[in-house]
Design an enzyme around this catalytic site. Structure first.
Site, PDB file in Angstrom:
ATOM      1  N   GLU A 190       0.324   3.248  -9.250  1.00 24.51           N
ATOM      2  CA  GLU A 190       1.678   4.134  -9.455  1.00 24.51           C
ATOM      3  C   GLU A 190       2.189   4.144 -10.933  1.00 24.51           C
ATOM      4  OE1 GLU A 190       3.603   3.464  -5.211  1.00 24.51           O
ATOM      5  OE2 GLU A 190       3.526   1.814  -6.001  1.00 24.51           O
ATOM      6  N   ASP A 233       4.543  -6.972  -1.685  1.00 23.43           N
ATOM      7  CA  ASP A 233       4.529  -5.107  -0.833  1.00 23.43           C
ATOM      8  C   ASP A 233       3.338  -4.636  -0.868  1.00 23.43           C
ATOM      9  OD1 ASP A 233       5.885  -2.822  -0.608  1.00 23.43           O
ATOM     10  OD2 ASP A 233       5.895  -1.974  -2.641  1.00 23.43           O
ATOM     11  N   HIS A 242      -2.138  -3.977   1.681  1.00 24.53           N
ATOM     12  CA  HIS A 242      -2.747  -2.497   0.894  1.00 24.53           C
ATOM     13  C   HIS A 242      -4.316  -3.508   0.209  1.00 24.53           C
ATOM     14  CE1 HIS A 242       0.191  -0.593   2.928  1.00 24.53           C
ATOM     15  NE2 HIS A 242       0.912  -0.007   1.706  1.00 24.53           N
ATOM     16  N   LYS A 269       3.662  -1.174 -10.835  1.00 27.17           N
ATOM     17  CA  LYS A 269       4.546  -0.071 -11.025  1.00 27.17           C
ATOM     18  C   LYS A 269       4.964   0.305 -12.425  1.00 27.17           C
ATOM     19  CE  LYS A 269       7.159   0.062  -6.124  1.00 27.17           C
ATOM     20  NZ  LYS A 269       6.628   0.803  -5.729  1.00 27.17           N
TER      21      LYS A 269
HETATM   22  C1  BG6 Z   1       4.444   1.046   0.127  1.00 26.40           C
HETATM   23  C2  BG6 Z   1       5.144   0.203  -0.152  1.00 26.40           C
HETATM   24  O1  BG6 Z   1       3.438   0.306   1.020  1.00 26.40           O
HETATM   25  O2  BG6 Z   1       3.170   1.834   0.067  1.00 26.40           O
HETATM   26  C3  BG6 Z   1       5.594   0.743  -1.652  1.00 26.40           C
HETATM   27  O3  BG6 Z   1       6.473  -0.888  -0.209  1.00 26.40           O
HETATM   28  C4  BG6 Z   1       4.274   2.129  -2.789  1.00 26.40           C
HETATM   29  O4  BG6 Z   1       6.119   0.340  -2.542  1.00 26.40           O
HETATM   30  C5  BG6 Z   1       3.637   1.977  -1.382  1.00 26.40           C
HETATM   31  O5  BG6 Z   1       5.223   2.562  -2.876  1.00 26.40           O
HETATM   32  C6  BG6 Z   1       2.121   3.154  -1.736  1.00 26.40           C
HETATM   33  O6  BG6 Z   1       1.781   4.185  -0.884  1.00 26.40           O
HETATM   34  P1  BG6 Z   1       0.819   5.092  -1.253  1.00 26.40           P
HETATM   35  O7  BG6 Z   1       0.463   5.695   0.003  1.00 26.40           O
HETATM   36  O8  BG6 Z   1       1.947   6.796  -2.274  1.00 26.40           O
HETATM   37  O9  BG6 Z   1      -0.190   4.977  -2.410  1.00 26.40           O
END
Ligand code: BG6
Length: 486
Positions: free
Chosen positions: A213, A232, A237, A337
Site C-alpha cells: 500500500e 491487520d 488477507h 504501508k
Molecule cells: C483492510 C486493512 O482490511 O484492508 C487496511 O484493515 C488496508 O489497513 C485494507 O488498508 C486494504 O484493502 P484494499 O482493498 O484497499 O487492498
C-alpha cells in the site's frame, strides 16, 4: 441481476469508517442497480446521539465523496428513504428496546447484524440481541476482521457468538475474498487444466505474495497502533491469498468444500517459532519519506500513534507448507504501508531448464514466471524465453499479457457489494469458518511471541521504498529476489 430477498440490515459501528466509506456506498450501488427491494431497510447503529436526519446528512456527505460521479440525487432520495439510525450503547439493555420495536412484525425477512466495531464489543451485542429476542431463524451475523487479537481472544469471541448464532448464520468477512480478481484466481486455477500439472514442487521454485500500500495509517492510527500489519493484513488477507494459491482442487464450489481445502493449507503451514523469526520474518516500520512525490511523516509522527510505538507497518515472511505438493517450495509473503506503490501481486516462479543448449546458462531471470496482478489493475502475465533477434542463439524473457479490465470492459463490483449480496442470499463460500480462523491465529501467534523475545524493535524503512533491506535478504539467502528487484 435479480432483486434480493427483502432484508433489514443493522450496521453496528454505523458512524465508523467502514460503514460510511464502504458499506453505505456499496448498498447505494446495489440500490441503484435495482437489487434492493422497496421494503428493505438499512439501519446505522452507534453510540453517538444523532437524529435520523443528522445521520442521513452525514451519510449523504460520505457517499457523495466516495461515489463521486456515480452519486445521483434521485437515486439518493430512494436509497435514503430506506436508511435509518438508532443510538445503541453495546451494554445498555434499554437501548435495544427501540431496535426491537423497529424490527417488530418483520421477523420473516432476512435480518443481518453487521458488527463493524472493535471485536471486544461483539460478545455484548450478542448477549443483548439474544436477551431482547431479536435473533430470528432468518438472522445472520457478520463479523469484521480482525476477530480478536490472538487465538485465545478470538476463541472467546467465537464462543459468545456461537452461544446465540448457529455456525451457518455466521459470516466472518475478509473483503479480499470478495474481490473480482481473487475470484478470478479460483477461475484460473480450477477452470483451466493447463496449470494444474505444473502447480507443485518440482515445477515451481517459489511463490511470492505482495500486498503493498502507498497509503499510511490515515485516520485509523488508534486502531492500527494496537493492531499492526501482522494482524491487520497477514492473519487474514495474505493467508487467504496463500490458501487460494496452495489449496487442492475442491470437489465443488460449495462453501464447505472450498473451506475444507483452505483449512488443510492453514494447518499444514510450518510453525515459525522462537528464534526462527530472525531468519524467516522481517518486521518493519516506516520512517519519514515520500508518497506521491510529497514528503510524508514517519509512522511515529502520525496522529494517534504512541511516540515510542514498536508496531510494525511492514511484514515479510518465508512461509513453508508441509504437504506432498508444496514441500520445499517457499511462499514469500510481504505487506506494508507507505511502500512505493499500491500493488497486490502473486508471482509464481517455475523451475529453470535443467540443461541449457543455448549460449547463456540459465539464471534467475530466465525462469518462467506467472505474474498475477490483482490491484490496481487486473492482469495475468506469463514470461517465456524467446530468441533475441539477430545473430547467435541468445534468449531473452518476453511476456504474454492478458489485461482482464481491457478484455471484459465491464464495471467491476466492489468487494463489499458482492459480499453484502452473498450475505443476504445466504451464500457462505466467501466467508471464513471458525476453524479456518483458529488455524490462522495458531500460525500467527508464535510469530508475535518470537518477535517479543528476539526482535523487540522493527527495522526502519523509508516511506516510499519497498521496505527494510532485510526483506531483500530474506529471499537473497535462498538465491531469489522479489519480483520488483529482478
Ligand atoms: C483492510 C486493512 O482490511 O484492508 C487496511 O484493515 C488496508 O489497513 C485494507 O488498508 C486494504 O484493502 P484494499 O482493498 O484497499 O487492498
Amino acid at each position: 441481476m435479480a432483486v434480493l430477498p427483502s432484508f433489514d440490515m443493522l450496521l453496528f459501528g454505523g458512524t465508523g469508517d467502514l460503514v460510511t466509506r464502504k458499506l453505505l456506498p456499496a448498498l447505494y450501488r446495489r440500490h441503484a442497480a435495482g437489487q434492493v427491494s422497496a421494503d428493505s431497510r438499512v439501519i446505522g447503529i452507534a453510540r453517538s446521539v444523532l437524529s435520523r436526519e443528522q445521520y442521513l446528512n452525514q451519510a449523504r456527505a460520505t457517499c457523495q465523496e466516495f461515489l463521486g460521479k456515480e452519486f445521483d440525487e434521485g437515486l439518493w432520495e430512494g436509497f435514503s428513504a430506506k436508511l435509518d439510525y438508532l443510538t445503541v450503547d453495546a451494554d445498555v439493555s434499554e437501548h435495544y428496546a427501540p431496535l426491537a420495536s423497529k424490527l417488530k412484525g418483520r421477523e420473516q425477512l432476512v435480518r443481518v447484524f453487521f458488527f463493524s466495531t472493535a471485536s471486544t464489543l461483539f460478545a455484548a451485542f450478542c448477549a443483548q440481541l439474544a436477551k431482547a429476542d431479536l435473533i430470528t431463524p432468518c438472522s445472520r451475523v457478520v463479523l469484521e476482521k480482525p476477530l480478536g487479537h490472538d487465538l485465545d481472544s478470538a476463541d472467546q469471541i467465537n464462543q459468545s457468538i456461537g452461544a446465540v448464532f448457529h455456525e451457518r448464520q455466521i459470516y466472518r468477512i475478509d473483503h479480499y475474498l470478495g474481490k473480482e480478481a481473487v475470484q478470478n484466481l479460483l477461475a484460473l486455477r480450477f477452470g483451466n487444466a493447463l496449470f494444474e500439472p505444473l502447480w507443485r514442487r518440482g515445477r515451481i521454485r517459489h511463490v511470492q505474495i505482495t500486498v503493498a500500500e502507498e497509503l499510511g495509517v490515515e485516520r485509523r492510527g488508534q486502531f492500527y497502533d494496537q493492531t499492526g500489519a501482522l494482524r491487520d493484513m497477514v492473519q487474514n488477507h495474505l493467508l487467504q491469498l496463500l490458501c487460494i494459491m496452495a489449496m487442492e482442487p475442491p470437489a465443488s464450489n460449495d462453501p464447505d468444500a472450498v473451506r475444507d481445502e483452505k483449512l488443510k493449507v492453514l494447518r499444514a503451514l510450518r510453525p515459525i517459532k522462537g528464534a526462527d523469526v530472525t531468519t524467516k520474518t522481517v518486521r518493519g516500520q516506516y520512517k519519514s519519506g515520500a508518497a506521491n512525490g510529497a514528503p510524508v511523516p514517519a509512522y511515529l509522527g502520525e496522529k494517534d500513534i504512541a511516540p515510542t510505538s514498536t508496531t510494525e507497518t511492514f511484514v515479510a515472511i518465508k512461509a513453508e507448507i508441509d504437504t506432498w505438493r508444496w514441500a520445499g517450495v517457499p511462499f514469500y509473503l510481504r505487506t506494508g504501508k507507505r511502500l512505493q506503490e499500491r500493488l497486490t501481486e502473486l508471482v509464481v516462479t517455475f523451475d529453470e531448464v535443467p540443461h541449457s543448449i543455448f549460449e547463456a546458462p540459465p539464471s534467475p531471470e530466465s525462469a518462467n514466471q506467472l505474474v498475477i496482478q490483482l490491484q490496481p489493475e487486473e492482469s495475468i502475465t506469463l514470461t517465456i524465453l524467446a530468441k533475441n533477434p539477430g545473430e547467435g542463439m541468445r534468449l531473452k524473457p518476453v511476456s504474454l499479457n492478458l489485461d482482464l479490465g481491457e478484455t471484459f470492459k465491464v464495471k467491476i463490483l466492489d468487494a463489499y457489494e458482492r459480499l453484502l449480496m452473498d450475505i443476504v442470499k445466504g451464500n457462505l463460500t466467501l466467508f471464513m469458518r471458525r476453524d479456518e480462523l483458529d488455524a490462522a491465529w495458531r500460525w500467527i501467534d508464535p510469530i508475535r511471541e518470537g518477535w517479543a523475545e528476539y526482535e523487540d524493535k522493527p527495522k526502519l524503512y523509508t516511506a516510499g521504498s519497498w521496505g527494510p533491506a532485510a526483506s531483500s535478504s530474506l529471499l537473497g539467502r535462498d538465491g531469489f529476489a522479489w519480483h520488483d528487484e529482478l
